[in-house]
Design a protein around this motif. Structure first.
Motif, PDB file in Angstrom:
ATOM      1  N   ASP A 167       0.810  -1.219   0.000  1.00 15.78           N
ATOM      2  CA  ASP A 167       0.000   0.000   0.000  1.00 15.78           C
ATOM      3  C   ASP A 167       0.843   1.270   0.000  1.00 15.78           C
ATOM      4  OD1 ASP A 167      -2.548  -1.272   0.036  1.00 15.78           O
ATOM      5  OD2 ASP A 167      -2.232  -1.746   2.154  1.00 15.78           O
ATOM      6  N   ARG A 175       2.112  -0.247  -8.133  1.00 19.13           N
ATOM      7  CA  ARG A 175       0.711   0.147  -7.973  1.00 19.13           C
ATOM      8  C   ARG A 175       0.250   0.954  -9.190  1.00 19.13           C
ATOM      9  NH1 ARG A 175      -1.844  -0.308  -3.271  1.00 19.13           N
ATOM     10  NH2 ARG A 175      -3.074   1.569  -3.683  1.00 19.13           N
ATOM     11  N   ARG A 183      -5.330  -3.073 -14.788  1.00 20.56           N
ATOM     12  CA  ARG A 183      -6.744  -2.754 -14.553  1.00 20.56           C
ATOM     13  C   ARG A 183      -7.543  -2.649 -15.858  1.00 20.56           C
ATOM     14  NH1 ARG A 183      -6.926   2.263 -11.632  1.00 20.56           N
ATOM     15  NH2 ARG A 183      -6.976   1.137  -9.649  1.00 20.56           N
ATOM     16  N   THR A 209       1.598  -7.106  -5.242  1.00 19.24           N
ATOM     17  CA  THR A 209       0.893  -5.838  -5.472  1.00 19.24           C
ATOM     18  C   THR A 209      -0.261  -6.055  -6.443  1.00 19.24           C
ATOM     19  OG1 THR A 209       2.910  -4.543  -5.083  1.00 19.24           O
ATOM     20  CG2 THR A 209       1.133  -3.472  -6.305  1.00 19.24           C
ATOM     21  N   LYS A 212      -3.101  -8.177  -4.759  1.00 19.49           N
ATOM     22  CA  LYS A 212      -3.920  -7.414  -3.806  1.00 19.49           C
ATOM     23  C   LYS A 212      -4.887  -6.484  -4.533  1.00 19.49           C
ATOM     24  CE  LYS A 212      -3.538  -4.548   0.366  1.00 19.49           C
ATOM     25  NZ  LYS A 212      -4.437  -3.439   0.013  1.00 19.49           N
ATOM     26  N   MET A 213      -4.391  -5.791  -5.542  1.00 15.52           N
ATOM     27  CA  MET A 213      -5.238  -4.825  -6.234  1.00 15.52           C
ATOM     28  C   MET A 213      -6.311  -5.522  -7.070  1.00 15.52           C
ATOM     29  SD  MET A 213      -2.363  -1.902  -7.110  1.00 15.52           S
ATOM     30  CE  MET A 213      -3.515  -0.528  -7.315  1.00 15.52           C
ATOM     31  N   LYS A 215      -7.659  -8.468  -6.241  1.00 10.92           N
ATOM     32  CA  LYS A 215      -8.623  -8.985  -5.269  1.00 10.92           C
ATOM     33  C   LYS A 215      -9.522  -7.875  -4.721  1.00 10.92           C
ATOM     34  CE  LYS A 215      -8.171 -13.475  -4.812  1.00 10.92           C
ATOM     35  NZ  LYS A 215      -9.323 -14.379  -5.076  1.00 10.92           N
ATOM     36  N   GLU A 216      -8.965  -6.682  -4.551  1.00  9.50           N
ATOM     37  CA  GLU A 216      -9.763  -5.575  -4.034  1.00  9.50           C
ATOM     38  C   GLU A 216     -10.792  -5.089  -5.053  1.00  9.50           C
ATOM     39  OE1 GLU A 216      -6.588  -3.553  -0.884  1.00  9.50           O
ATOM     40  OE2 GLU A 216      -6.693  -2.820  -2.950  1.00  9.50           O
ATOM     41  N   GLU A 217     -10.413  -5.103  -6.334  1.00  8.29           N
ATOM     42  CA  GLU A 217     -11.298  -4.558  -7.365  1.00  8.29           C
ATOM     43  C   GLU A 217     -12.134  -5.627  -8.062  1.00  8.29           C
ATOM     44  OE1 GLU A 217      -8.965  -2.198 -10.025  1.00  8.29           O
ATOM     45  OE2 GLU A 217      -8.342  -0.779  -8.481  1.00  8.29           O
ATOM     46  N   PRO A 219     -13.003  -9.098  -6.706  1.00  8.29           N
ATOM     47  CA  PRO A 219     -12.848 -10.087  -5.632  1.00  8.29           C
ATOM     48  C   PRO A 219     -13.205 -11.518  -6.015  1.00  8.29           C
ATOM     49  CG  PRO A 219     -14.737  -8.648  -5.227  1.00  8.29           C
ATOM     50  CD  PRO A 219     -13.981  -8.045  -6.363  1.00  8.29           C
ATOM     51  N   GLU A 245      -3.973 -14.023   1.809  1.00  7.42           N
ATOM     52  CA  GLU A 245      -5.191 -13.221   1.701  1.00  7.42           C
ATOM     53  C   GLU A 245      -5.415 -12.755   0.269  1.00  7.42           C
ATOM     54  OE1 GLU A 245      -7.150  -9.138   3.639  1.00  7.42           O
ATOM     55  OE2 GLU A 245      -5.220  -9.903   4.376  1.00  7.42           O
ATOM     56  N   TRP A 246      -4.319 -12.717  -0.522  1.00  4.74           N
ATOM     57  CA  TRP A 246      -4.394 -12.086  -1.837  1.00  4.74           C
ATOM     58  C   TRP A 246      -4.289 -13.059  -3.011  1.00  4.74           C
ATOM     59  CZ3 TRP A 246      -6.573  -8.075  -0.357  1.00  4.74           C
ATOM     60  CH2 TRP A 246      -6.170  -7.392   0.790  1.00  4.74           C
TER      61      TRP A 246
END
Length: 474
Positions: A167, A175, A183, A209, A212-213, A215-217, A219, A245-246
């Protein structure tokens, strides 16, 4: 089912890495829709663009404004003063000049001007200067081209530091790489599954990285990790609870059959992954390592499928394709080597007829005659047979590979054939010039054979690159 395959930074942007094309070659015939993205080469192409330099310009302006605000409250320390002076040199005129220069520099590296030493020197110096400028925008990260010396401060061999980096908007340039390159693909393709191939330690921060991104956007996406580094950390990976987690699964050892079976299971919505080979996975009960392992029958594998990769973006004047005819090392005894950890089965090779057919197929399909045989160490018998067949079949390719020094390669005609077949450059495992140390290494290499192999290959017109190291115990 849609699947996205990702090769992360940092790696040399001179040719595709084989992992994604090898997976694509088995997934597509099985009916799966596959997109593959070499984020590494796309990243460097992005870095050397007016778009990214404009982005860096804004970051530097923000850094400068922050330091100026700090200076109003207290005296800057020595590091801050030095940083401010460097930031003040980053004028709009400098960015404007570099925005024009980077396009020319990329053109030189990708065209005939590559062979003009003055133009090549200018282009490489330009790109080094641009990377220094980009690094300022992510201070104190040091981001390099080529990437061997890249250092974004966090240690990629410590899971706690990987997690801490994810982060960090100031230092973690990956990122922004995700936002600009991955993305848009995720939004357009909406893959059900993402596979990321990790082949060296420095790729771990970029990899997690991206995980995580995603999974956040997105999921619901199933994320699988694979590659040599994942195999090497297979015993400790289940203990890295924070990283799990990711991502969802990890494929270890060879991946073609294992990843295909996992893809089928994900497509079918299977909740029980316990019988799949080469797999570490998580479920509601924890993280599990399956006992079943498998290896590949090389003769049954198709040639790599490079479709969809940005083949025009690699930083070389002619497209170079990697090709692998063997797996494992035919010698397999060097005491310093851990290459065997990537396999559950010993050395295997394709037959010469299949190799010739696949090289011809790749040459015709992708319009290139330049090949990198990425075998760990090319077996001397195959080395000689393949050279003769390349001559007899008039394939007209240029190629390089990796070799041991061998006493079975002491005839001048062997090296003349190798050169005539198109071999331009050889990487040799020299390791040491001391016979006692070579014996400790179990190289079974004689110094006179080293000298003879080098002399004969050089006299035949082949460039040599011996590789050695210092400090071997004993």
């Amino acid at each position: 089912m849609k699947s996205l395959l990702i090769f992360p930074p940092d790696w040399l942007p001179s040719e595709p890495y084989l992992s994604l094309p090898s997976l694509a070659s088995v997934l597509r015939p099985a009916g799966h829709e596959v997109s593959q993205i070499d984020v590494n080469v796309e990243m460097y192409d992005l870095f050397f663009s007016p778009r990214f330099l404009e982005h860096v310009s804004q970051r530097i302006a923000n850094e400068l404004q922050f330091l100026q605000e700090v200076e109003q409250k207290r005296a800057l320390n020595e590091e801050e003063q030095e940083l401010m002076q460097r930031l003040l040199t980053c004028t709009p005129e400098l960015f404007q000049q570099f925005s024009a220069d980077v396009e020319r520099a990329k053109g030189i590296l990708r065209g005939k001007a590559f062979y003009d030493i003055d133009q090549l020197e200018w282009a490489t110096n330009c790109l080094h200067q641009v990377m220094a400028l980009i690094s300022l925008g992510y201070y104190p990260a040091q981001i390099c081209f080529p990437p061997i010396e890249t250092d974004i401060v966090y240690k990629p061999f410590m899971s706690s530091e990987i997690l801490e980096s994810l982060d960090d908007d100031q230092i973690n340039i990956y990122r922004d790489v995700y936002s600009m390159l991955i993305r848009p693909v995720m939004e357009r393709e909406r893959p059900m599954m993402v596979g990321i191939s990790v082949v060296q330690q420095k790729q771990l921060i970029a990899t997690f990285t991206f995980c995580k991104m995603i999974k956040e956007e997105f999921p619901g996406t199933h994320i699988t990790l694979g590659g040599n580094i994942i195999t090497r950390i297979r015993d400790t990976l289940p203990e890295m609870k924070g990283l799990w987690e990711w991502f969802d699964t990890a494929v270890v050892y060879e991946g073609e059959s294992a990843y295909l079976k996992l893809t089928e299971a994900v497509k079918n919505g299977s909740k029980d992954l316990s019988q799949l080979p080469n797999l570490i996975y998580k479920d509601d009960e924890g993280i599990h390592t399956n006992k079943e392992v498998c290896s590949e029958a090389l003769a049954e594998l198709p040639p790599p499928d490079f479709d969809g990769l940005p083949l025009e973006k690699y930083f070389v004047p002619n497209l170079i394709l990697p090709y692998l005819a063997t797996r494992g090392c035919y010698w397999g005894r060097c005491t310093f080597c851990d290459h065997f950890q990537g396999y559950v089965e010993g050395f295997r090779t394709k037959q010469v007829d299949q190799i010739i057919g696949e090289i011809k197929h790749l040459k015709e399909k992708y319009g290139t005659r330049f090949f990198h045989f990425t075998d760990e160490s090319y077996p001397p018998a195959l080395f000689q047979k393949l050279s003769r067949r390349l001559i007899d079949d008039k394939l007209d390719i240029a190629w390089t590979t990796h070799m041991r020094f061998e006493e079975s390669l002491l005839e001048e005609q062997v090296w003349k054939d190798v050169a005539e077949s198109g071999c331009k450059y050889l990487h040799f495992g020299y390791e040491s010039g001391n016979q006692r140390v070579l014996k400790l290494m179990d190289k079974a290499t004689k110094l006179d054979a080293i000298e003879t192999n080098l002399r004969m290959s050089s006299e035949a017109g082949i460039w040599n690159h011996p590789m050695g190291f210092f400090g071997f115990p004993g």
